[in-house]
Enzyme design. Structure first.
Site, PDB file in Angstrom:
ATOM      1  N   GLY A 254     -59.227  95.739 -25.317  1.00 26.67           N
ATOM      2  CA  GLY A 254     -58.065  94.966 -25.723  1.00 26.67           C
ATOM      3  C   GLY A 254     -57.915  93.712 -24.891  1.00 26.67           C
ATOM      4  O   GLY A 254     -58.733  93.425 -24.005  1.00 26.67           O
ATOM      5  N   ALA A 255     -56.853  92.967 -25.154  1.00 29.60           N
ATOM      6  CA  ALA A 255     -56.571  91.761 -24.381  1.00 29.60           C
ATOM      7  C   ALA A 255     -56.328  92.114 -22.914  1.00 29.60           C
ATOM      8  O   ALA A 255     -55.618  93.075 -22.610  1.00 29.60           O
ATOM      9  CB  ALA A 255     -55.339  91.047 -24.955  1.00 29.60           C
ATOM     10  N   ARG A 256     -56.959  91.346 -22.029  1.00 26.64           N
ATOM     11  CA  ARG A 256     -56.825  91.547 -20.583  1.00 26.64           C
ATOM     12  C   ARG A 256     -57.230  92.958 -20.137  1.00 26.64           C
ATOM     13  O   ARG A 256     -56.691  93.508 -19.179  1.00 26.64           O
ATOM     14  CB  ARG A 256     -55.375  91.257 -20.132  1.00 26.64           C
ATOM     15  CG  ARG A 256     -55.009  89.780 -20.218  1.00 26.64           C
ATOM     16  CD  ARG A 256     -55.796  88.987 -19.182  1.00 26.64           C
ATOM     17  NE  ARG A 256     -55.489  87.564 -19.249  1.00 26.64           N
ATOM     18  CZ  ARG A 256     -56.191  86.650 -19.916  1.00 26.64           C
ATOM     19  NH1 ARG A 256     -57.252  87.046 -20.609  1.00 26.64           N
ATOM     20  NH2 ARG A 256     -55.870  85.390 -19.908  1.00 26.64           N
TER      21      ARG A 256
ATOM     22  N   GLY B 258     -60.319  93.612 -19.132  1.00 29.21           N
ATOM     23  CA  GLY B 258     -61.424  93.484 -18.175  1.00 29.21           C
ATOM     24  C   GLY B 258     -62.782  93.534 -18.848  1.00 29.21           C
ATOM     25  O   GLY B 258     -63.803  93.637 -18.167  1.00 29.21           O
TER      26      GLY B 258
ATOM     27  N   THR C  26     -67.863  81.389 -28.097  1.00 23.03           N
ATOM     28  CA  THR C  26     -67.438  81.180 -29.478  1.00 23.03           C
ATOM     29  C   THR C  26     -66.052  80.551 -29.592  1.00 23.03           C
ATOM     30  O   THR C  26     -65.617  80.217 -30.694  1.00 23.03           O
ATOM     31  CB  THR C  26     -67.440  82.508 -30.257  1.00 23.03           C
ATOM     32  OG1 THR C  26     -66.492  83.402 -29.659  1.00 23.03           O
ATOM     33  CG2 THR C  26     -68.824  83.147 -30.255  1.00 23.03           C
TER      34      THR C  26
ATOM     35  N   HIS D 198     -62.758  80.046 -17.482  1.00 19.36           N
ATOM     36  CA  HIS D 198     -64.047  80.740 -17.672  1.00 19.36           C
ATOM     37  C   HIS D 198     -65.214  79.855 -17.242  1.00 19.36           C
ATOM     38  O   HIS D 198     -66.171  80.329 -16.621  1.00 19.36           O
ATOM     39  CB  HIS D 198     -64.212  81.153 -19.136  1.00 19.36           C
ATOM     40  CG  HIS D 198     -63.450  82.385 -19.512  1.00 19.36           C
ATOM     41  ND1 HIS D 198     -63.839  83.643 -19.104  1.00 19.36           N
ATOM     42  CD2 HIS D 198     -62.325  82.560 -20.249  1.00 19.36           C
ATOM     43  CE1 HIS D 198     -62.993  84.547 -19.581  1.00 19.36           C
ATOM     44  NE2 HIS D 198     -62.066  83.907 -20.266  1.00 19.36           N
TER      45      HIS D 198
ATOM     46  N   ARG E   3     -67.990  80.596 -14.215  1.00 16.47           N
ATOM     47  CA  ARG E   3     -69.443  80.580 -14.371  1.00 16.47           C
ATOM     48  C   ARG E   3     -70.099  79.604 -13.396  1.00 16.47           C
ATOM     49  O   ARG E   3     -71.202  79.868 -12.905  1.00 16.47           O
ATOM     50  CB  ARG E   3     -69.822  80.231 -15.817  1.00 16.47           C
ATOM     51  CG  ARG E   3     -69.509  81.345 -16.796  1.00 16.47           C
ATOM     52  CD  ARG E   3     -70.225  81.155 -18.124  1.00 16.47           C
ATOM     53  NE  ARG E   3     -69.837  79.946 -18.826  1.00 16.47           N
ATOM     54  CZ  ARG E   3     -68.763  79.841 -19.597  1.00 16.47           C
ATOM     55  NH1 ARG E   3     -67.948  80.874 -19.743  1.00 16.47           N
ATOM     56  NH2 ARG E   3     -68.494  78.708 -20.221  1.00 16.47           N
TER      57      ARG E   3
ATOM     58  N   GLU F  60     -72.084  76.473 -26.661  1.00 18.58           N
ATOM     59  CA  GLU F  60     -70.863  76.621 -27.452  1.00 18.58           C
ATOM     60  C   GLU F  60     -71.264  76.793 -28.919  1.00 18.58           C
ATOM     61  O   GLU F  60     -71.828  75.887 -29.531  1.00 18.58           O
ATOM     62  CB  GLU F  60     -69.963  75.403 -27.265  1.00 18.58           C
ATOM     63  CG  GLU F  60     -69.451  75.269 -25.840  1.00 18.58           C
ATOM     64  CD  GLU F  60     -68.517  74.091 -25.654  1.00 18.58           C
ATOM     65  OE1 GLU F  60     -68.281  73.360 -26.648  1.00 18.58           O
ATOM     66  OE2 GLU F  60     -68.037  73.904 -24.523  1.00 18.58           O
TER      67      GLU F  60
ATOM     68  N   ASP G 286     -69.502  85.966 -26.108  1.00 14.78           N
ATOM     69  CA  ASP G 286     -68.087  86.224 -25.829  1.00 14.78           C
ATOM     70  C   ASP G 286     -67.235  85.208 -26.597  1.00 14.78           C
ATOM     71  O   ASP G 286     -67.200  84.039 -26.239  1.00 14.78           O
ATOM     72  CB  ASP G 286     -67.835  86.105 -24.328  1.00 14.78           C
ATOM     73  CG  ASP G 286     -66.513  86.715 -23.897  1.00 14.78           C
ATOM     74  OD1 ASP G 286     -65.756  87.184 -24.766  1.00 14.78           O
ATOM     75  OD2 ASP G 286     -66.225  86.712 -22.680  1.00 14.78           O
TER      76      ASP G 286
END
Length: 201
Positions: A8-10, A12, A39, A55, A59, A70, A92
């Site tokens: 789910g959201a958040r 991990g 994406t 993000h 990286r 992208e 992702d």
């Protein structure tokens, strides 16, 4: 090796997937730099822009020499083009990839077409072609691929035709990729639960 990471959201899930990529890359002799296929699109969303920047910063400071591509729409084509042995690819995420397709088809629908066919049905039709292409490509890849996707079926059924279509299509996509994946993980509160392993796949 295909590894599907759900959460789910958040939850991990992205961090878990990135750690999995690091471990897999370290285990491959003469490994190529890992590839991060992003994406997400920013559009007019400042909050999404901040997420993407965060993000990207993560990286850049990572021990891994990520190559970032992208790819909001043509995922199957991108995977085919960059595929090679001794490489690990992180996608992702699948649910943003799905969202991009559904919204693109809906926004590009003309008023005349809308009178004859709902935007949702048109979006679903275009999406099925891309989805089938992805499902055909994944088993042929020489690269190790980890795909991150949201688990969206645990909440209430959303209001709105396009929102319900998204939940349905995301669930069907997750099921289809889980069926062909070697490993499937569900991440909850940062803790991974292995749903499918290479031993019993």
């Amino acid at each position: 090796m295909i590894h599907l990471v759900l959460g789910g959201a958040r939850s991990g899930k992205s961090r878990f997937a990135e750690n999995w990529v690091a471990q897999m890359t370290a285990s491959i002799p003469q490994a190529c730099p890992p590839v991060y296929i992003a994406t997400a699109t920013i559009g007019n969303d400042d909050e999404m822009a901040n997420r993407i920047a965060r993000h990207q910063g993560d990286r850049r400071t990572s021990a891994l020499a990520w190559i970032t591509l992208e790819t909001p729409l043509a995922l199957a084509e991108c995977l085919t083009r960059i595929d090679k042995a001794n490489q690990v690819i992180l996608v992702d995420c699948l649910t943003l990839y799905l969202t991009n397709h559904l919204l693109r088809a809906s926004l590009n629908t003309t008023a005349e077409t809308l009178r004859r066919m709902s935007a949702t049905n048109l979006a679903s039709h275009d999406w099925q072609t891309e989805k089938n292409h992805l499902l055909a490509v994944l088993p042929t890849l020489k690269s190790h691929v980890v795909l991150v996707s949201n688990e969206v079926g645990s909440g209430i059924v959303p209001m709105g035709e396009l929102s319900r279509e998204f939940v349905d299509q995301a669930g069907w996509l997750n099921q289809a990729i889980a069926a062909l994946a070697d490993e499937v993980s569900l991440v909850v509160a940062g803790l991974p639960l292995m749903l499918k392993t290479a031993i019993n796949s």
